[in-house]
Design a protein around this motif. Structure first.
Motif, PDB file in Angstrom:
ATOM      1  N   PHE A  70       1.999  70.183 104.023  1.00 30.25           N
ATOM      2  CA  PHE A  70       1.364  69.117 104.810  1.00 30.25           C
ATOM      3  C   PHE A  70       0.725  69.662 106.082  1.00 30.25           C
ATOM      4  CE2 PHE A  70       1.861  65.644 108.045  1.00 30.25           C
ATOM      5  CZ  PHE A  70       0.842  64.844 107.557  1.00 30.25           C
ATOM      6  N   LEU A  71       1.504  70.421 106.852  1.00 31.03           N
ATOM      7  CA  LEU A  71       0.988  70.924 108.128  1.00 31.03           C
ATOM      8  C   LEU A  71       0.019  72.087 107.945  1.00 31.03           C
ATOM      9  CD1 LEU A  71       4.331  70.857 110.167  1.00 31.03           C
ATOM     10  CD2 LEU A  71       2.483  69.160 110.220  1.00 31.03           C
ATOM     11  N   GLY A  72       0.268  72.917 106.927  1.00 26.24           N
ATOM     12  CA  GLY A  72      -0.535  74.122 106.768  1.00 26.24           C
ATOM     13  C   GLY A  72      -1.736  73.988 105.866  1.00 26.24           C
ATOM     14  N   ARG A 101       6.118  60.806 102.832  1.00 29.28           N
ATOM     15  CA  ARG A 101       6.710  61.806 103.716  1.00 29.28           C
ATOM     16  C   ARG A 101       5.861  62.075 104.959  1.00 29.28           C
ATOM     17  NH1 ARG A 101      10.135  65.612 101.091  1.00 29.28           N
ATOM     18  NH2 ARG A 101       9.987  66.839 103.009  1.00 29.28           N
ATOM     19  N   MET A 102       4.595  61.691 104.924  1.00 30.33           N
ATOM     20  CA  MET A 102       3.755  61.848 106.114  1.00 30.33           C
ATOM     21  C   MET A 102       4.315  61.078 107.299  1.00 30.33           C
ATOM     22  SD  MET A 102      -0.083  61.438 104.598  1.00 30.33           S
ATOM     23  CE  MET A 102      -0.687  62.421 103.233  1.00 30.33           C
ATOM     24  N   PHE A 103       5.032  59.992 107.008  1.00 34.44           N
ATOM     25  CA  PHE A 103       5.541  59.146 108.087  1.00 34.44           C
ATOM     26  C   PHE A 103       6.391  59.928 109.076  1.00 34.44           C
ATOM     27  CE2 PHE A 103       8.970  56.574 109.861  1.00 34.44           C
ATOM     28  CZ  PHE A 103       8.243  55.653 110.574  1.00 34.44           C
ATOM     29  N   CYS A 104       7.166  60.883 108.572  1.00 30.69           N
ATOM     30  CA  CYS A 104       8.049  61.662 109.435  1.00 30.69           C
ATOM     31  C   CYS A 104       7.271  62.379 110.526  1.00 30.69           C
ATOM     32  CB  CYS A 104       8.840  62.657 108.589  1.00 30.69           C
ATOM     33  SG  CYS A 104      10.144  63.510 109.486  1.00 30.69           S
ATOM     34  N   TYR A 105       6.000  62.722 110.232  1.00 34.36           N
ATOM     35  CA  TYR A 105       5.184  63.485 111.178  1.00 34.36           C
ATOM     36  C   TYR A 105       4.215  62.599 111.956  1.00 34.36           C
ATOM     37  CZ  TYR A 105       7.151  67.356 108.616  1.00 34.36           C
ATOM     38  OH  TYR A 105       8.033  68.240 108.050  1.00 34.36           O
ATOM     39  N   SER A 109       8.479  59.780 117.164  1.00 35.65           N
ATOM     40  CA  SER A 109       9.642  60.640 117.397  1.00 35.65           C
ATOM     41  C   SER A 109       9.388  62.099 117.013  1.00 35.65           C
ATOM     42  CB  SER A 109      10.851  60.100 116.624  1.00 35.65           C
ATOM     43  OG  SER A 109      10.521  59.837 115.283  1.00 35.65           O
ATOM     44  N   TYR A 110       8.270  62.363 116.337  1.00 31.06           N
ATOM     45  CA  TYR A 110       7.883  63.746 116.068  1.00 31.06           C
ATOM     46  C   TYR A 110       7.060  64.252 117.244  1.00 31.06           C
ATOM     47  CZ  TYR A 110       5.808  67.836 113.823  1.00 31.06           C
ATOM     48  OH  TYR A 110       5.406  69.118 113.537  1.00 31.06           O
ATOM     49  N   PRO A 111       7.408  65.382 117.860  1.00 30.71           N
ATOM     50  CA  PRO A 111       6.762  65.809 119.115  1.00 30.71           C
ATOM     51  C   PRO A 111       5.252  65.976 119.030  1.00 30.71           C
ATOM     52  CG  PRO A 111       8.749  67.097 118.699  1.00 30.71           C
ATOM     53  CD  PRO A 111       8.512  66.285 117.465  1.00 30.71           C
ATOM     54  N   ARG A 112       4.727  66.399 117.891  1.00 25.91           N
ATOM     55  CA  ARG A 112       3.288  66.634 117.761  1.00 25.91           C
ATOM     56  C   ARG A 112       2.594  65.525 116.962  1.00 25.91           C
ATOM     57  NH1 ARG A 112       1.734  71.186 115.079  1.00 25.91           N
ATOM     58  NH2 ARG A 112       3.748  71.613 114.099  1.00 25.91           N
ATOM     59  N   SER A 113       3.140  64.339 117.030  1.00 25.46           N
ATOM     60  CA  SER A 113       2.575  63.207 116.310  1.00 25.46           C
ATOM     61  C   SER A 113       1.093  62.959 116.609  1.00 25.46           C
ATOM     62  CB  SER A 113       3.388  61.944 116.600  1.00 25.46           C
ATOM     63  OG  SER A 113       2.783  60.807 116.026  1.00 25.46           O
ATOM     64  N   PRO A 114       0.648  63.012 117.872  1.00 24.94           N
ATOM     65  CA  PRO A 114      -0.782  62.779 118.132  1.00 24.94           C
ATOM     66  C   PRO A 114      -1.687  63.775 117.418  1.00 24.94           C
ATOM     67  CG  PRO A 114       0.473  62.579 120.163  1.00 24.94           C
ATOM     68  CD  PRO A 114       1.414  63.136 119.131  1.00 24.94           C
ATOM     69  N   ASP A 115      -1.271  65.032 117.320  1.00 23.08           N
ATOM     70  CA  ASP A 115      -2.062  66.034 116.606  1.00 23.08           C
ATOM     71  C   ASP A 115      -2.123  65.712 115.117  1.00 23.08           C
ATOM     72  OD1 ASP A 115      -2.443  67.463 118.967  1.00 23.08           O
ATOM     73  OD2 ASP A 115      -0.651  68.692 118.630  1.00 23.08           O
ATOM     74  N   VAL A 116      -1.004  65.246 114.573  1.00 19.83           N
ATOM     75  CA  VAL A 116      -0.956  64.896 113.160  1.00 19.83           C
ATOM     76  C   VAL A 116      -1.888  63.725 112.870  1.00 19.83           C
ATOM     77  CG1 VAL A 116       0.501  63.987 111.317  1.00 19.83           C
ATOM     78  CG2 VAL A 116       1.360  65.795 112.807  1.00 19.83           C
ATOM     79  N   VAL A 117      -1.860  62.706 113.720  1.00 22.86           N
ATOM     80  CA  VAL A 117      -2.721  61.542 113.526  1.00 22.86           C
ATOM     81  C   VAL A 117      -4.184  61.964 113.541  1.00 22.86           C
ATOM     82  CG1 VAL A 117      -3.484  59.365 114.554  1.00 22.86           C
ATOM     83  CG2 VAL A 117      -1.040  59.894 114.402  1.00 22.86           C
ATOM     84  N   ARG A 118      -4.564  62.815 114.479  1.00 25.82           N
ATOM     85  CA  ARG A 118      -5.949  63.291 114.526  1.00 25.82           C
ATOM     86  C   ARG A 118      -6.310  64.060 113.256  1.00 25.82           C
ATOM     87  NH1 ARG A 118      -4.782  63.811 120.114  1.00 25.82           N
ATOM     88  NH2 ARG A 118      -3.894  65.890 119.802  1.00 25.82           N
ATOM     89  N   GLY A 119      -5.366  64.843 112.753  1.00 28.70           N
ATOM     90  CA  GLY A 119      -5.621  65.621 111.552  1.00 28.70           C
ATOM     91  C   GLY A 119      -5.763  64.779 110.298  1.00 28.70           C
TER      92      GLY A 119
END
Length: 209
Positions: A70-72, A101-105, A109-119
Motif C-alpha cells: 500500500f505505502l510502497g 485495510r486502507m482505513f488504518c492509514y 490516529s495514523y501519524p502520516r494520515s494527511p500524506d496518505v489522503v493526498r496519495g
C-alpha cells in the motif's frame, strides 16, 4: 506514469488473473512503469478494530505484506487497475480487504494520515472483471463500488472490461476479446477520454473536437 495492477483472485492462472496480466502488458506497452501485485500474497488478515489493534506509535499492528504494497506501490502510483472475479455478485474478498485495510492509514490516529489522503486522490482507475454469467448487471455492484471510490477520492474511472469464462483462461475464448480489450485499457489508462458529468458541469455541445 506509474501504475499498479491488483490481481485479486487466489487463482494465479484463472480468468481475472489473465485479464490482469493483459492490462499490465498494455501499460508497459505504452511505456508506463507497472507493478503487478497478487493481493493474496500481501493481505493475510481483514481490517481489525484500530482502536485496540494499533501500535503505540500509530503504526498498523497487522504483520503481513499490506503496508509494503500500500505505502510502497499503491500510493505512489498515478493509477491502478483492479482485477476481480465476480463472487456472489460482488468483488473478491481479497480485493475488498485490500480496500478496507486502507482505513488504518487514512484514520487520524495514523501519524502520516494527511500524506496518505493526498496519495489516494486524483488517480486514474480501471476495472477488469470475469464471470461465468452473462446477465448485463452481474458486475453492477462491483462497478458501482469503484465508481463511489472514484467519487470519494476525486479520481477518474477510465473504463471497465468484462470477460466471460469459467474454466481457467476461458476468457481467451470469449468472442468479445476481453484480453485484447484489457490490454487496450492498460495501454490507454492515462490517455483515454473519461468524463463524469454533474448537472452544472461546464461543457461544449461536442465531445470530439
Amino acid at each position: 506514469m506509474k501504475a499498479l495492477v491488483l490481481s485479486s483472485s487466489p487463482r494465479r492462472n484463472g480468468n481475472s488473473a489473465a485479464l490482469a496480466e493483459a492490462a499490465a502488458a498494455g501499460l508497459r506497452e505504452a511505456g508506463h512503469a507497472c507493478d503487478l501485485v497478487f493481493v493474496d500474497d500481501v493481505v493475510k488478515s481483514f481490517l481489525r478494530d484500530c482502536r485496540n489493534c494499533r501500535k503505540e506509535d500509530g503504526a498498523c499492528a497487522i504483520d503481513d505484506g499490506f503496508a509494503r504494497a500500500f505505502l510502497g506501490q499503491f500510493l505512489p502510483a498515478d493509477g491502478f487497475i483492479a482485477a476481480t472475479p465476480v463472487y456472489w455478485y460482488g468483488m473478491s474478498a481479497q480485493l475488498k480487504a485490500f480496500l478496507d485495510r486502507m482505513f488504518c492509514y487514512v484514520a487520524a490516529s495514523y501519524p502520516r494520515s494527511p500524506d496518505v489522503v493526498r496519495g489516494l486522490m486524483g488517480k486514474r482507475i480501471g476495472l477488469v472483471v470475469s464471470s461465468e454469467e452473462t446477465f448485463p448487471t452481474v458486475s453492477a455492484g462491483i462497478v458501482h463500488q469503484i465508481q463511489e471510490y472514484c467519487r470519494y477520492t476525486h479520481s477518474t474511472f477510465a473504463g471497465v472490461v468484462h470477460g466471460i469464462g469459467n474454466a481457467r483462461c476461458d476468457v481467451a475464448k470469449d468472442p468479445s476479446q476481453p484480453l485484447v480489450r484489457a490490454r487496450r485499457l492498460g495501454r490507454d489508462l492515462f490517455s483515454s477520454h473519461a468524463t463524469d458529468y454533474a448537472i452544472d458541469t461546464e461543457r461544449s455541445a461536442r465531445v470530439w473536437g
